[in-house]
Design a protein around this motif. Structure first.
Motif, mmCIF file in Angstrom:
data_model
loop_
_atom_site.group_PDB
_atom_site.id
_atom_site.type_symbol
_atom_site.label_atom_id
_atom_site.label_comp_id
_atom_site.label_asym_id
_atom_site.label_seq_id
_atom_site.Cartn_x
_atom_site.Cartn_y
_atom_site.Cartn_z
ATOM 1 N N GLU A 148 76.449 16.133 38.785
ATOM 2 C CA GLU A 148 76.278 16.381 37.353
ATOM 3 C C GLU A 148 77.023 17.646 36.914
ATOM 4 N N GLU A 149 76.874 18.706 37.686
ATOM 5 C CA GLU A 149 77.505 19.967 37.269
ATOM 6 C C GLU A 149 79.029 19.876 37.299
ATOM 7 N N PHE A 200 65.493 21.932 31.127
ATOM 8 C CA PHE A 200 64.351 21.313 31.795
ATOM 9 C C PHE A 200 63.160 21.373 30.842
ATOM 10 N N ILE A 209 72.935 31.299 33.730
ATOM 11 C CA ILE A 209 71.733 30.914 34.500
ATOM 12 C C ILE A 209 71.312 31.964 35.511
ATOM 13 N N ASN A 219 55.506 20.358 47.926
ATOM 14 C CA ASN A 219 56.198 20.288 46.649
ATOM 15 C C ASN A 219 57.020 19.027 46.606
ATOM 16 N N ALA A 220 57.205 18.536 45.413
ATOM 17 C CA ALA A 220 57.767 17.207 45.214
ATOM 18 C C ALA A 220 59.223 17.288 44.793
ATOM 19 N N LEU A 243 65.819 14.434 37.810
ATOM 20 C CA LEU A 243 65.932 15.901 37.891
ATOM 21 C C LEU A 243 65.605 16.554 36.556
ATOM 22 N N HIS A 244 65.997 15.880 35.468
ATOM 23 C CA HIS A 244 65.774 16.483 34.151
ATOM 24 C C HIS A 244 64.414 16.128 33.566
ATOM 25 N N GLY A 245 63.936 14.943 33.883
ATOM 26 C CA GLY A 245 62.612 14.568 33.393
ATOM 27 C C GLY A 245 61.518 15.283 34.164
ATOM 28 N N ARG A 246 61.777 15.454 35.479
ATOM 29 C CA ARG A 246 60.840 16.110 36.392
ATOM 30 C C ARG A 246 59.486 15.411 36.456
ATOM 31 N N THR A 247 59.478 14.138 36.107
ATOM 32 C CA THR A 247 58.292 13.318 36.351
ATOM 33 C C THR A 247 58.407 12.782 37.776
ATOM 34 N N PHE A 248 57.441 11.978 38.224
ATOM 35 C CA PHE A 248 57.482 11.527 39.611
ATOM 36 C C PHE A 248 58.685 10.623 39.866
ATOM 37 N N PRO A 282 70.232 24.304 38.901
ATOM 38 C CA PRO A 282 71.687 24.275 38.726
ATOM 39 C C PRO A 282 72.405 25.367 39.518
ATOM 40 N N ARG A 335 51.605 24.066 37.994
ATOM 41 C CA ARG A 335 51.062 22.704 37.989
ATOM 42 C C ARG A 335 49.559 22.732 38.184
ATOM 43 N N SER A 395 60.949 17.292 41.101
ATOM 44 C CA SER A 395 59.986 17.830 40.141
ATOM 45 C C SER A 395 59.733 19.319 40.370
ATOM 46 N N ASP A 396 59.247 19.662 41.570
ATOM 47 C CA ASP A 396 58.957 21.081 41.836
ATOM 48 C C ASP A 396 60.199 21.777 42.375
ATOM 49 N N PHE A 397 60.615 22.870 41.750
ATOM 50 C CA PHE A 397 61.668 23.702 42.328
ATOM 51 C C PHE A 397 61.075 24.393 43.556
ATOM 52 N N THR A 414 54.086 15.405 32.440
ATOM 53 C CA THR A 414 53.017 14.830 33.267
ATOM 54 C C THR A 414 53.671 14.116 34.446
ATOM 55 N N TRP A 415 53.221 14.468 35.637
ATOM 56 C CA TRP A 415 53.789 13.924 36.872
ATOM 57 C C TRP A 415 52.742 12.993 37.467
ATOM 58 N N GLU A 416 53.099 11.750 37.653
ATOM 59 C CA GLU A 416 52.098 10.767 38.075
ATOM 60 C C GLU A 416 52.617 10.026 39.294
#
Lengths: 554, 554
Positions: free
Chosen positions: B166-167, A171, A542, B516-517, B19-24, B538, A551, B520-522, A176-178
């Motif tokens: 994915e896993e 990860f 993990i 939380n989003a 999930l991996h980018g964690r952008t919006f 994961p 954030r 993006s947010d765990f 940046t989250w927009e």
């Protein structure tokens, strides 16, 4: 440090790729040949080992020992090694581990991975010394000692480093989250940290002092946890050499060597429980008997990885060449005198016999073929002693000699195996007992050592049922099966998969059910009571750290 | 089936990438607008909900109920909903789950992922119906009911599907392993299977009946485990609609609907314990109080994911605009009357006050600013009632009204909040109490509901110390901090990361510490006693299956 990262990045990338491709890969050649390791490597390694006998082991960068302790003896010589190690009380070990935590966790995963890969280079330079140390603590043959404690262990350590590095970098550190809100965008800067859990404890076993220790050790380290390595008191030296190499690298980079400490039991004081119960110890890797393993698993608030005992099965249904099958199985049961966690114990043979090509070979003939293969192999003076090695402990030796079963029949009695160089070697050839399938209480426990139980079943369906049942209830780490029938094969795969047990099918020639390959075969699955220390699946790394996010409006 | 996989593959690939980018990213729009969901969607959803009142819920494909049960009531009306659900004994539920296991586990991960994604499409078509069901079981406002139980929950479910897919596909199904042996190559054909663990049980909570249930539900399902969904007896309908949609898809594809079952408590018989202790149940997801959660965690031989209680902190050190900060925090503490697991409870304010720009605002003024913001928000008839919603249970209502502290001072007393449409709504505005930092026993427990505790500390260092200590010892799911000092910020990040608690810094405007989003947010880290059900890292999916390998000479 940047240079160090760059120097090891290719190794790490290749290792990650290998982990996912699962094709053949070895970073450390398993062949102890002069062409690979140097003309003098073996001699120098032997001399280095010999010079340690009877001495204080002073390489560790752990100051102010409370006393000097050591109780190793060579199974080949049945004489004490005489090496003395510094002893520290658990409180001191834990406090020193905690003292190193902050500097270690604050490094980036790439930095830790590079330093640990560098430590494996140091380990490689001592493979022969480690091999002799392993031989004279575990009773493994020279070749197995070299391979298992040297290159194979280092490959498994590299696996753990690679897997840990990959998971910690899976990860982004920052993004940046927009979020579109209609008239405007809500923009946040987000960061994440892979936060190590705390002090790791690794409890080793007497038979594979490095191979079973380094995966947990390097997995905890690469994920930012300081580790305390508590070897079996009878097999300290091989892993002491590895710890010394890690400490050397830590020290060279200005880090506290107590990020990786050796914790040796005193002759009159076992410290595993006290270490395991210390509140600061959050991670425990354990290899050994099931009773202590279950105690470790019962501790609250700890993340635990175990490899405990199990009962491994061979299912004989049908094959093309019974002699080749018997030779392969004779080797598997004799190798290191059955002291591998992957050694087969229970051989399920249908009462009607085994189909070999078009012919049905009667049960008794199958049993005799197996017995002949074992006795032929062990009796061969050029081969036998180098396969069986020596029994690590006098207790195993005594127990195997006194084995008794109700009912059934002894097919082959144990006996000594003369070693060409060590008259005093503690050896014992495999015992073969025949037991009826109904006497499950007699074959549902691991009988550690050179013991082959032949269990007569109604048919292959019963063989599969029993093998799967034993794996589910008592644990199993390996399973071998011989069948030429695709439907039976699928049935075995299906039932053993639910019992969390990998299966090797139709092995003959130079590959054995006991062996598993770094970067390809997962060792221990977590799917049955034999344990969950799976070298190296993602879970093995993990669970050693926590993802935490931060954030802030951008 | 191939067509189904292809139809959903793009959604799945996008979700994995997100999930991996964690952008919006949001697959399901959170805005309940007619432009997105259709002009009649709200009306049709409301009518569908109304038509269920007082009826038997007959949509489930679970035959032969033993009785019809139901005890939901609307916190807005304080009247029973009257919906009756089929009741089945735990033995029946477990047996039916097991009966569906083989067909479900034998599907490929891609097949399961596609079917489950299709079920989310079905869920989407009922978002408004689910919203009204949520409103009238949980007491959430209309908007929160729609968002949390509809699109936000569906996004979290898709997250779990994506992560699980994915896993399970991270290692090859098959490969050829070829080891150079000098004169020849040793060649093996190897295959791997991701083997599901067994029956999954998901125990829901009363406040977020879908949002907290679907992640574990879909994570277990996508990894091949049949699931039994045991909702809180007071909040059944929202998740019953989701279960019905999953069953519809299973049935359409010729699969057993009992792969996903609803298990409702009888009015006089709670079945969670019996289900949890059933030997076939191997996975448990639990959301709720810590006492029952710790019991769930104590069960041997189960893989458990929990979200229990915690105490969330706000650390006030310095800011640019205190009024904006107070408005943001007032909203956070009022939102759904503090019944969110992410709601802040403990507000740490230094005795010397809070630095605002160049000025030091005295402690008392900070407290008053916070109190004014809360009372202003709640008293605003256009806003207040829609933010605070209703209290889910009469017990919470009663407890909050009777709250008493030794010492300290009540800054703001609770009171009713008149609702424009529901005269009977069970409401209560936030109570604000001021407590000295030394009285830790008074603020170390979660006080569920609209309660804001202001704790006067010596300085920010003590604030951080207390927030981290409480998180480590009692759990925390969120933390908010306000500081303009980079050093203080890093100190907070460091200490809270070790306490496994995410931190939101300097939130003002339309983003709140409670939210939380997805993607993006765990949500929940596993790093403190509040639980380990981390949506979706994961670990949340890989512990639901086991990697098992097979090999054979090629």
């Amino acid at each position: 440090m940047l240079e160090t990262i760059q120097r090891h990045q290719a190794t790490l990338d290749t290792a990650i790729k290998a982990l996912h491709g699962r094709t053949f890969y070895a970073a450390f050649p398993e062949n102890p040949s002069p062409e690979i390791y140097g003309a003098d490597a073996d001699r120098l390694g032997r001399e280095a080992f010999e010079s340690l006998r009877g001495q204080h082991f002073t390489e560790l960068l752990q100051p102010a020992p409370e006393q000097w302790v050591g109780q190793e003896e060579s199974p080949y010589e049945q004489q004490p090694l005489g090496v003395k190690y510094p002893f520290f009380s658990p409180a001191t070990l834990v406090a020193r581990a905690q003292a190193g935590f902050d500097e270690w966790r604050r490094l980036k995963p790439a930095q830790r991975a590079a330093l640990l890969t560098e430590a494996l280079d140091g380990m490689r330079s001592r493979f022969f010394e480690i091999a002799y140390a392993t031989m004279h603590t575990t009773g493994q043959s020279y070749t197995m000692s070299f391979q298992a404690s040297g290159p194979h262990a280092a490959d498994r350590a590299l696996e753990a480093i690679a897997a840990g590095y990959e998971e910690q970098t899976r990860f982004p550190e920052e993004t940046t989250w927009e979020k579109p809100m209609g008239k405007y965008n809500l923009t946040m800067r987000k960061t994440w940290r892979a936060v190590p859990k705390g002090v790791g404890l690794v409890i080793g076993c007497s038979t594979f002092p490095t191979w079973n220790t380094v995966p947990g050790m390097f997995a905890s380290l690469v994920t930012g946890n300081p580790v305390i390595i508590k070897p079996h008191p009878k097999a300290v030296l091989p892993i002491a050499l590895v710890v010394a190499e890690v400490q050397k690298v830590l020290s060279a980079y200005g880090l506290s060597p107590t990020i990786c400490q050796l914790a040796v039991d005193a002759d009159d004081r076992l410290i595993a429980r006290e270490l395991a119960e210390a509140p600061a110890v959050k991670l425990i890797d354990y290899t050994g008997g099931s009773q202590f393993g279950e105690y470790i698993e019962s501790l609250r608030g700890k993340t635990v990885f175990t490899e405990k005992t199990g009962v491994n099965s061979i299912i004989l249904d049908s094959c093309d060449d019974l002699a080749k099958v018997a030779q392969n199985l004779a080797f598997s049961v004799s190798l290191y005198s059955g002291q591998m966690c992957t050694a087969p114990q229970n051989f399920f043979v249908p009462a009607a016999g085994v189909r070999v090509g078009a012919e049905l070979v009667p049960y008794d003939q199958v049993v005799q073929t197996l017995a002949d293969a074992v006795s032929g192999l062990v009796a061969n003076p050029k081969v036998g002693p180098h396969i069986v090695g020596a029994l690590q402990s006098a207790a195993t030796h005594e127990r195997v000699q006194q084995l008794a079963f109700e009912g059934g029949r002894t097919v082959l009695a144990h006996g000594p195996v003369a070693h060409p160089h060590y008259e005093q070697a503690r050896t014992c050839s495999p015992t073969i007992h025949e037991i009826d399938a109904a006497r499950i209480e007699q074959f549902s426990q691991e009988l550690f050592g050179p013991v082959m139980l032949i269990i007569k079943t109604r048919d292959t369906a019963e063989s599969i049922h029993l093998a799967a049942h034993l794996a589910r209830e008592y644990g199993a780490i390996s399973c071998g099966a011989y069948t030429t029938d695709a439907r039976v094969k699928e049935q075995i795969m299906d039932e053993m998969s639910l019992a969390g047990t990998p299966v090797s099918f139709n092995l003959t020639g130079n590959i054995y059910v006991n062996q598993n390959a770094g970067f390809s075969d997962f060792h221990v699955t977590g799917g049955n009571p034999a344990g969950n220390a799976s070298f190296t699946n993602p879970e093995f790394v993990i669970k050693r750290f926590t993802w935490v996010g931060f954030r802030e409006p951008a």
